[in-house]
Scaffold this motif. Structure first.
Motif, PDB file in Angstrom:
ATOM      1  N   TRP A  10       0.817  -1.211   0.000  1.00 19.89           N
ATOM      2  CA  TRP A  10       0.000   0.000   0.000  1.00 19.89           C
ATOM      3  C   TRP A  10       0.848   1.257   0.000  1.00 19.89           C
ATOM      4  O   TRP A  10       1.791   1.394   0.778  1.00 19.89           O
ATOM      5  CB  TRP A  10      -0.948  -0.003   1.190  1.00 19.89           C
ATOM      6  CG  TRP A  10      -1.741  -1.276   1.232  1.00 19.89           C
ATOM      7  CD1 TRP A  10      -2.743  -1.645   0.389  1.00 19.89           C
ATOM      8  CD2 TRP A  10      -1.562  -2.363   2.130  1.00 19.89           C
ATOM      9  NE1 TRP A  10      -3.203  -2.890   0.714  1.00 19.89           N
ATOM     10  CE2 TRP A  10      -2.500  -3.355   1.784  1.00 19.89           C
ATOM     11  CE3 TRP A  10      -0.709  -2.608   3.213  1.00 19.89           C
ATOM     12  CZ2 TRP A  10      -2.611  -4.554   2.467  1.00 19.89           C
ATOM     13  CZ3 TRP A  10      -0.818  -3.795   3.885  1.00 19.89           C
ATOM     14  CH2 TRP A  10      -1.763  -4.761   3.508  1.00 19.89           C
ATOM     15  N   ARG A  17      -6.877   1.283   7.271  1.00 20.53           N
ATOM     16  CA  ARG A  17      -7.813   0.463   6.488  1.00 20.53           C
ATOM     17  C   ARG A  17      -7.301  -0.965   6.286  1.00 20.53           C
ATOM     18  O   ARG A  17      -8.015  -1.918   6.602  1.00 20.53           O
ATOM     19  CB  ARG A  17      -8.138   1.134   5.162  1.00 20.53           C
ATOM     20  CG  ARG A  17      -9.249   0.374   4.423  1.00 20.53           C
ATOM     21  CD  ARG A  17      -9.771   1.113   3.213  1.00 20.53           C
ATOM     22  NE  ARG A  17     -10.482   2.303   3.632  1.00 20.53           N
ATOM     23  CZ  ARG A  17     -10.323   3.504   3.078  1.00 20.53           C
ATOM     24  NH1 ARG A  17      -9.502   3.663   2.080  1.00 20.53           N
ATOM     25  NH2 ARG A  17     -11.010   4.528   3.503  1.00 20.53           N
ATOM     26  N   PRO A  18      -6.082  -1.161   5.768  1.00 21.37           N
ATOM     27  CA  PRO A  18      -5.627  -2.555   5.638  1.00 21.37           C
ATOM     28  C   PRO A  18      -5.418  -3.220   6.997  1.00 21.37           C
ATOM     29  O   PRO A  18      -5.642  -4.427   7.138  1.00 21.37           O
ATOM     30  CB  PRO A  18      -4.327  -2.458   4.843  1.00 21.37           C
ATOM     31  CG  PRO A  18      -3.891  -1.052   4.953  1.00 21.37           C
ATOM     32  CD  PRO A  18      -5.123  -0.233   5.172  1.00 21.37           C
ATOM     33  N   ALA A  20      -7.273  -2.811   9.601  1.00 20.74           N
ATOM     34  CA  ALA A  20      -8.601  -3.260  10.032  1.00 20.74           C
ATOM     35  C   ALA A  20      -8.987  -4.557   9.324  1.00 20.74           C
ATOM     36  O   ALA A  20      -9.567  -5.461   9.941  1.00 20.74           O
ATOM     37  CB  ALA A  20      -9.631  -2.171   9.759  1.00 20.74           C
ATOM     38  N   ASP A  21      -8.663  -4.670   8.041  1.00 16.44           N
ATOM     39  CA  ASP A  21      -8.943  -5.910   7.309  1.00 16.44           C
ATOM     40  C   ASP A  21      -8.170  -7.082   7.904  1.00 16.44           C
ATOM     41  O   ASP A  21      -8.705  -8.190   8.053  1.00 16.44           O
ATOM     42  CB  ASP A  21      -8.581  -5.762   5.832  1.00 16.44           C
ATOM     43  CG  ASP A  21      -9.506  -4.807   5.093  1.00 16.44           C
ATOM     44  OD1 ASP A  21     -10.598  -4.499   5.598  1.00 16.44           O
ATOM     45  OD2 ASP A  21      -9.118  -4.372   3.989  1.00 16.44           O
ATOM     46  N   LEU A  22      -6.920  -6.852   8.255  1.00 14.12           N
ATOM     47  CA  LEU A  22      -6.089  -7.900   8.858  1.00 14.12           C
ATOM     48  C   LEU A  22      -6.657  -8.330  10.208  1.00 14.12           C
ATOM     49  O   LEU A  22      -6.741  -9.523  10.511  1.00 14.12           O
ATOM     50  CB  LEU A  22      -4.647  -7.408   9.022  1.00 14.12           C
ATOM     51  CG  LEU A  22      -3.884  -7.158   7.720  1.00 14.12           C
ATOM     52  CD1 LEU A  22      -2.588  -6.412   8.001  1.00 14.12           C
ATOM     53  CD2 LEU A  22      -3.607  -8.454   6.990  1.00 14.12           C
ATOM     54  N   ASN A  24      -9.762  -8.107  11.231  1.00 16.81           N
ATOM     55  CA  ASN A  24     -11.018  -8.848  11.021  1.00 16.81           C
ATOM     56  C   ASN A  24     -10.760 -10.317  10.709  1.00 16.81           C
ATOM     57  O   ASN A  24     -11.448 -11.195  11.228  1.00 16.81           O
ATOM     58  CB  ASN A  24     -11.844  -8.209   9.905  1.00 16.81           C
ATOM     59  CG  ASN A  24     -12.495  -6.921  10.343  1.00 16.81           C
ATOM     60  OD1 ASN A  24     -12.749  -6.717  11.529  1.00 16.81           O
ATOM     61  ND2 ASN A  24     -12.764  -6.045   9.395  1.00 16.81           N
ATOM     62  N   VAL A  25      -9.773 -10.586   9.875  1.00 14.71           N
ATOM     63  CA  VAL A  25      -9.424 -11.978   9.558  1.00 14.71           C
ATOM     64  C   VAL A  25      -8.857 -12.680  10.790  1.00 14.71           C
ATOM     65  O   VAL A  25      -9.238 -13.803  11.118  1.00 14.71           O
ATOM     66  CB  VAL A  25      -8.416 -12.043   8.389  1.00 14.71           C
ATOM     67  CG1 VAL A  25      -7.864 -13.452   8.229  1.00 14.71           C
ATOM     68  CG2 VAL A  25      -9.072 -11.592   7.095  1.00 14.71           C
ATOM     69  N   LYS A  76      -5.433 -16.346   4.046  1.00 17.63           N
ATOM     70  CA  LYS A  76      -6.308 -15.173   4.023  1.00 17.63           C
ATOM     71  C   LYS A  76      -5.523 -13.882   4.257  1.00 17.63           C
ATOM     72  O   LYS A  76      -5.797 -12.862   3.634  1.00 17.63           O
ATOM     73  CB  LYS A  76      -7.425 -15.327   5.048  1.00 17.63           C
ATOM     74  CG  LYS A  76      -8.443 -16.353   4.630  1.00 17.63           C
ATOM     75  CD  LYS A  76      -9.632 -16.364   5.553  1.00 17.63           C
ATOM     76  CE  LYS A  76     -10.666 -17.320   4.995  1.00 17.63           C
ATOM     77  NZ  LYS A  76     -11.992 -17.042   5.474  1.00 17.63           N
ATOM     78  N   ILE A  80      -4.787 -10.580   1.553  1.00 16.62           N
ATOM     79  CA  ILE A  80      -4.949  -9.139   1.808  1.00 16.62           C
ATOM     80  C   ILE A  80      -3.715  -8.381   1.329  1.00 16.62           C
ATOM     81  O   ILE A  80      -3.828  -7.323   0.710  1.00 16.62           O
ATOM     82  CB  ILE A  80      -5.226  -8.876   3.305  1.00 16.62           C
ATOM     83  CG1 ILE A  80      -6.610  -9.420   3.677  1.00 16.62           C
ATOM     84  CG2 ILE A  80      -5.126  -7.381   3.615  1.00 16.62           C
ATOM     85  CD1 ILE A  80      -6.904  -9.419   5.162  1.00 16.62           C
ATOM     86  N   HIS A  83      -3.527  -7.677  -2.522  1.00 20.18           N
ATOM     87  CA  HIS A  83      -4.470  -6.752  -3.158  1.00 20.18           C
ATOM     88  C   HIS A  83      -4.218  -5.336  -2.663  1.00 20.18           C
ATOM     89  O   HIS A  83      -4.766  -4.927  -1.644  1.00 20.18           O
ATOM     90  CB  HIS A  83      -5.909  -7.185  -2.851  1.00 20.18           C
ATOM     91  CG  HIS A  83      -6.260  -8.483  -3.466  1.00 20.18           C
ATOM     92  ND1 HIS A  83      -6.055  -9.688  -2.830  1.00 20.18           N
ATOM     93  CD2 HIS A  83      -6.753  -8.786  -4.685  1.00 20.18           C
ATOM     94  CE1 HIS A  83      -6.431 -10.662  -3.623  1.00 20.18           C
ATOM     95  NE2 HIS A  83      -6.858 -10.153  -4.758  1.00 20.18           N
ATOM     96  N   HIS A  86      -6.050  -0.625  -1.174  1.00 17.86           N
ATOM     97  CA  HIS A  86      -6.330   0.269  -0.040  1.00 17.86           C
ATOM     98  C   HIS A  86      -5.621   1.568  -0.219  1.00 17.86           C
ATOM     99  O   HIS A  86      -4.637   1.938  -0.036  1.00 17.86           O
ATOM    100  CB  HIS A  86      -5.974  -0.399   1.280  1.00 17.86           C
ATOM    101  CG  HIS A  86      -6.920  -1.506   1.622  1.00 17.86           C
ATOM    102  ND1 HIS A  86      -8.225  -1.277   1.990  1.00 17.86           N
ATOM    103  CD2 HIS A  86      -6.774  -2.838   1.625  1.00 17.86           C
ATOM    104  CE1 HIS A  86      -8.811  -2.414   2.216  1.00 17.86           C
ATOM    105  NE2 HIS A  86      -7.953  -3.384   2.000  1.00 17.86           N
TER     106      HIS A  86
END
Length: 86
Positions: A10, A17-18, A20-22, A24-25, A76, A80, A83, A86
């Motif tokens: 990123w 933002r990334p 938070a995605d990490l 969540n997983v 997973k 992240i 991609h 973000h």
């Protein structure tokens, strides 16, 4: 324990933002998940811990996964990092 190398893709580095995605997983996983940058370690269950790594774009990190679903959780997390939208 499974270890995997990932690189921060990123432009803004490992920001909220990334992170938070990490988180969540990681919170859906039954494994212990950690990112390592040199001697620094950050739990993937803590957004503050991740952001304080201060990992900028292009920084190599080591993902450590340990537990009953370490393979799935690692995949997973790697997805992240694959991609950079973000």
């Amino acid at each position: 324990m499974k270890t995997t190398k990932v690189v921060v893709p990123w432009e803004g580095g490992l920001h909220l933002r990334p992170a938070a995605d990490l988180v969540n997983v990681a919170r859906k996983s039954n494994s212990s998940l950690t990112l390592r940058l040199g001697e620094k370690r950050a739990s993937l269950r803590s957004i503050v811990s991740l952001v304080t790594l201060c990992a900028t774009m292009g920084t190599p990190l080591v993902l450590e996964a340990n537990g009953e679903d370490e393979e799935r959780a690692s995949q997973k997390i790697v997805q992240i990092f694959s991609h950079p939208q973000h």
